[in-house]
Structures are given as structure tokens and as C-alpha cells.
Design an enzyme around this catalytic site. Structure first.
Site, PDB file in Angstrom:
ATOM      1  N   LYS A  79      39.277  61.867   0.376  1.00  0.00           N
ATOM      2  CA  LYS A  79      40.667  61.420   0.322  1.00  0.00           C
ATOM      3  C   LYS A  79      40.986  60.556   1.536  1.00  0.00           C
ATOM      4  O   LYS A  79      40.543  60.843   2.647  1.00  0.00           O
ATOM      5  CB  LYS A  79      41.585  62.638   0.268  1.00  0.00           C
ATOM      6  CG  LYS A  79      43.053  62.327   0.017  1.00  0.00           C
ATOM      7  CD  LYS A  79      43.826  63.614  -0.194  1.00  0.00           C
ATOM      8  CE  LYS A  79      45.300  63.348  -0.440  1.00  0.00           C
ATOM      9  NZ  LYS A  79      46.049  64.591  -0.717  1.00  0.00           N
ATOM     10  N   SER A 154      49.022  64.246  -4.388  1.00  0.00           N
ATOM     11  CA  SER A 154      48.639  63.056  -3.649  1.00  0.00           C
ATOM     12  C   SER A 154      47.128  62.777  -3.706  1.00  0.00           C
ATOM     13  O   SER A 154      46.678  61.725  -3.255  1.00  0.00           O
ATOM     14  CB  SER A 154      49.071  63.197  -2.192  1.00  0.00           C
ATOM     15  OG  SER A 154      48.456  64.310  -1.575  1.00  0.00           O
ATOM     16  N   SER A 178      49.413  68.858  -4.313  1.00  0.00           N
ATOM     17  CA  SER A 178      48.600  67.629  -4.274  1.00  0.00           C
ATOM     18  C   SER A 178      47.150  67.792  -4.688  1.00  0.00           C
ATOM     19  O   SER A 178      46.464  66.794  -4.902  1.00  0.00           O
ATOM     20  CB  SER A 178      48.666  67.017  -2.873  1.00  0.00           C
ATOM     21  OG  SER A 178      49.951  66.487  -2.642  1.00  0.00           O
TER      22      SER A 178
END
Length: 469
Positions: A79, A154, A178
Site C-alpha cells: 500500500k 483505503s 480500509s
């Protein structure tokens, strides 16, 4: 079967037996990224050249009979909020668009040491704020099942990349959903673990428990494998769980016979969901019953959880991002500014009250799990929404006033400190993925994963992949 369709477990076995080489595996996934990524925008920094170099080194180590790690040669992605030494990490912010860290974050470090080969970085909203993945640096990540829809967030780039076979495993993070929301939107698996189970470093708020980092995969077994690598004690985290994570790598089958499950559509009226979400998930309860589980409608008392979450989130935003806003007031998105300003308006008594409520919720949840083995509920209150919206404007006509409102089904669970797993729960009438959330007691990741694996095996929903080229 194409290499990129293989699970991480299958790739591990194939690499160890030399049925395939790490070069072949990495090259196949890089070609998949080249073919599919333009349609979904999941991988935002491609580290393919270095990945091929590491694949060659991995093949040489295995040929020489040297020890190799549990993820030897497996392609992964990180990420874009997780620092990667020598590789651009932007946090989805134009302020950091050219930022290159000189150290790895702890999860990146552990995956690399386990032999995983990073292919690059996955897209995230600015500072991971919100459950829709868009930012001014890289644009929007869209849903591979319908590219007009959101991939969630996210960790949206991670989930969309997994769903389309760009890599076999991915890391993510979760404060208000997320890891879980994007997993649900993309028909993959995401685990929000107990705070401290996966230590976080660097971390300016080392004692905070609202945000965690964790694993994502296309199957529960793959997700458990990655958890076994990134979990475990570390002296750099003051809340690190000291239990050996190795057992997560071999959980084995689960018999749900006699297990007690609570099903809640709304946690006692604390949120509402689209009818399409609930209609899709209710048949999953019959699956649990067919596997021997006892299911009844029930919910824990989460009085005060909403206030506590929003207060503590705002306090964290003011602490973490307030100084950035002061330096770059024109380069921070409005929703982040809103959360920072909320935090700056808090008093010490506000934060103290939130922590008292936080503790009360923890104990009521602990008592709830004396009666039930797991809590089942929707992951997301909506099906994937239009990608050109920041967040859903309404839920079946009920207006959502802020970018947080539609995430209550996840963020209320975050506040409890309990592990929560998102597993594929079916498809809506319009063909969009819906996720089932499985919540267990504090430190109960093993049982949550076993339950998820049992449901996954009975339904096979996770095998339905998007039809991109």
C-alpha cells in the site's frame, strides 16, 4: 491455469518444487499488470525491474540449496502509505508525490525477509482517509467487476489488484474499514486484526489502537499465510502481541457444529444498509446453519462507540496531519481538513470521555463473546457506488452527511478492538460483490479465519473473478 490465477499457497508449492521459477512467476504477474492495470489503476508505482532482479536471486538461492522463506518468490504489492526503502511512497498526497523513503515499514520488511518479491505500490486515497480510492497524484482506482464503480478504500488498489491477478498477496491498513470495505467491493479477503497483532512501525502514535495494518488475499488461507509472516512481537511497537504467529500458517479445517453465531443487520439500529446488501447476505446464514452452526439475531451493546470512534479519529488526524496542514494548507483535501479541525476543537475532557467509552465498549463486547463464538454482519452498508462520487450520497434514500457516515458497519467494530474478517458473501442483483463480516473476540484471529475458511469452502464465491482481459 494461468500462473496469475494461482493462489499464494499454490505458488509457494510450485516454487519450492521448481515446477516454476521465481522469474517466470514474477514475469507473468508483471505482464498481467501491463495488460489490466490501465483499466483499473490499482498499481501506481511499478517496481518491475528490481522485482525481476530479486526473482533471479531467489532462483539462485533455491538452486544452491540455501534456506528460503515462507513466501519465497511470491509476488506481492505494498500500500502506498507503507514506506518502501528506495521506492516512491506518496501517501496519496501531492505534498509527497516524489517522496522516496530510506527505510521499510515493519510489514514491508517482514514480507521481504520472508522471501516475497514486491512488484510495486498500490493506490490509496490521500493519507488513507476515506473508503474510496482516489487522489490528485494518481487518480481513481475503479472496480474490476464494473469499472464505473468504486473499488473501495483505503486499500482499494490492493483489493482491485488482487481481484485481477496482478499479485498474489497484499498488505493494507484499517482504521474505519480500509481492509474490509475494499475486500468486500472486490470479492477478496481482508483481515482487520486485533491491535498489536501486526505491529506498526514507524508510528508516531505507538500506543494508539484505532488503526491497524494487516493482510489481504484472494482466499482466507492465503490471508492467514500472510498474517503468519507479518504478525508477531517487535520491540519497536509498545503494544505488539507476543504470541508466536506461526500457527496461522496451518489453521486446518473447521467444523462449525455447535458454534454459536449472532447475526445483526444494524447493530441494534446503529446503521442502515441497502436492501441489496442484506438480501445478498441472508442466504449466507443458511450456509452457516448447513455447516452445523447455530444462528440467531443478536447484537452487542455498542452504546458510545460512534462518539468514541469519531473523537479518537479526529484526535489522531489532528496529531498526525495537523502539522502537514499548517505547512501546506492548499494541498490537503477538504475531508482531511474537516477531520483535523474536529480534532483541534477537542478538549482534554472530550478525549478522556472517549477513552472511557472505548473501555466500556471493550468490556461489553468481551461479555457478548461469552455467549457467542462469532458475530456476523455486513462489511459495507452499500454495494460499490459510482466512482465519480467521493462517498455515497444516500443509503436507500437516507442521506449520508459526511464521508464517514456510510462506514459505521466497519468503524463501530474497529472501536471494539476485535478481529474482523471480510469474506466474499455473494453478488447483488446487479452483479456487484458483497462482503460478509465475521467478528471474533479479542485476539481471536485463528477462530475468525477458520470460520471464514469454512464459509468460503462451502460457497465458492471467491472463485468468481472479474472478466477483464
Amino acid at each position: 491455469m494461468d500462473i496469475t490465477d494461482r493462489t499464494a499457497r499454490e505458488l509457494v508449492a510450485m516454487l519450492r518444487s521448481r515446477e516454476v521459477s521465481a522469474r517466470e512467476v514474477v514475469q507473468a504477474h508483471l505482464e498481467r499488470i501491463e495488460a489490466v492495470n490501465p483499466a483499473v489503476n490499482a498499481v501506481v508505482t511499478n517496481d518491475g525491474e528490481r522485482a525481476l532482479e530479486r526473482a533471479a536471486e531467489a532462483d539462485d538461492r533455491l538452486a544452491a540449496g540455501e534456506p528460503v522463506g515462507p513466501l519465497h518468490g511470491v509476488p506481492v504489492a505494498h500500500k502506498d502509505t507503507h514506506d518502501t526503502a528506495g521506492v516512491r511512497t506518496t501517501y496519496g498526497s501531492p505534498i509527497y508525490s516524489e517522496h522516496v523513503p530510506d527505510q521499510d515499514s515493519l510489514v514491508v520488511e517482514r514480507m521481504r525477509e520472508a522471501g516475497a518479491i514486491s512488484l510495486g505500490k498500490t493506490n490509496t486515497p490521500e493519507f488513507a482517509a476515506g473508503s474510496h480510492t482516489f487522489n490528485p497524484v494518481f487518480g481513481t482506482t475503479v472496480n474490476p467487476y464494473d469499472t464505473s464503480k468504486s473499488a473501495g478504500g483505503s486499500s482499494g488498489g490492493a483489493a482491485a489488484g488482487l481481484a485481477t491477478g496482478m499479485f498474489a498477496l497484499a498488505d493494507g491498513s484499517d482504521m474505519g474499514g480500509s481492509l474490509r470495505n475494499p475486500a468486500a467491493f472486490n470479492n477478496v479477503v481482508g483481515l482487520r486484526s486485533t491491535p498489536g497483532r501486526v505491529p506498526v512501525w514507524p508510528n508516531g502514535l505507538g500506543w494508539a489502537t484505532l488503526s491497524v495494518q494487516g493482510p489481504m488475499g484472494r482466499t482466507v488461507d492465503d490471508t492467514a499465510l500472510l498474517l503468519s509472516v507479518i504478525a508477531g512481537p517487535d520491540s519497536r511497537s509498545p503494544i505488539a502481541v507476543t504470541e508466536d504467529p506461526a500457527p496461522f500458517a496451518a489453521l486446518g479445517p473447521t467444523d462449525l457444529s455447535g458454534m454459536r453465531f449472532a447475526w445483526s443487520e444494524d447493530l441494534g439500529g446503529l446503521f442502515s444498509s441497502e436492501r441489496a446488501v442484506l438480501d445478498t447476505l441472508r442466504p449466507q446464514l443458511d450456509v452457516v446453519r448447513a455447516l452445523g452452526g447455530e444462528v440467531e439475531e443478536a447484537h452487542p451493546d455498542l452504546t458510545g462507540a460512534d462518539e468514541a470512534f469519531r473523537t479518537l479519529r479526529a484526535w489522531i488526524f489532528a496529531s498526525e496531519y495537523g502539522p502537514i496542514l499548517d505547512r501546506h494548507p492548499e494541498q490537503v483535501k477538504s475531508s482531511v481538513i474537516w477531520n483535523i479541525e474536529m480534532g483541534r476543537d477537542l478538549t482534554g475532557e472530550d478525549v478522556a470521555r472517549a477513552e472511557r467509552l472505548h473501555t466500556e465498549v471493550f468490556h461489553r463486547m468481551r461479555e457478548f463473546f461469552e455467549r457467542y463464538d462469532a458475530l456476523l454482519l455486513p462489511v459495507s452498508q452499500v454495494t460499490p457506488f459510482n466512482a465519480d462520487e467521493e462517498y455515497p450520497a444516500d443509503i436507500d434514500g437516507v442521506v449520508q452527511e459526511t464521508y464517514l457516515d456510510w462506514m459505521r458497519s466497519c468503524y463501530l467494530i474497529s472501536l471494539t478492538g476485535c478481529p474482523a474478517l471480510s469474506v466474499p458473501g455473494g453478488f447483488s442483483p446487479s452483479g456487484l460483490p458483497v462482503g460478509l463480516q465475521i467478528v471474533g473476540p479479542h485476539l481471536g484471529e485463528a477462530d475468525v479465519l477458520r470460520v471464514g475458511a469454512a464459509i468460503e469452502g462451502a460457497t465458492g464465491t471467491h472463485r468468481v473473478r472479474p472478466t477483464l482481459p
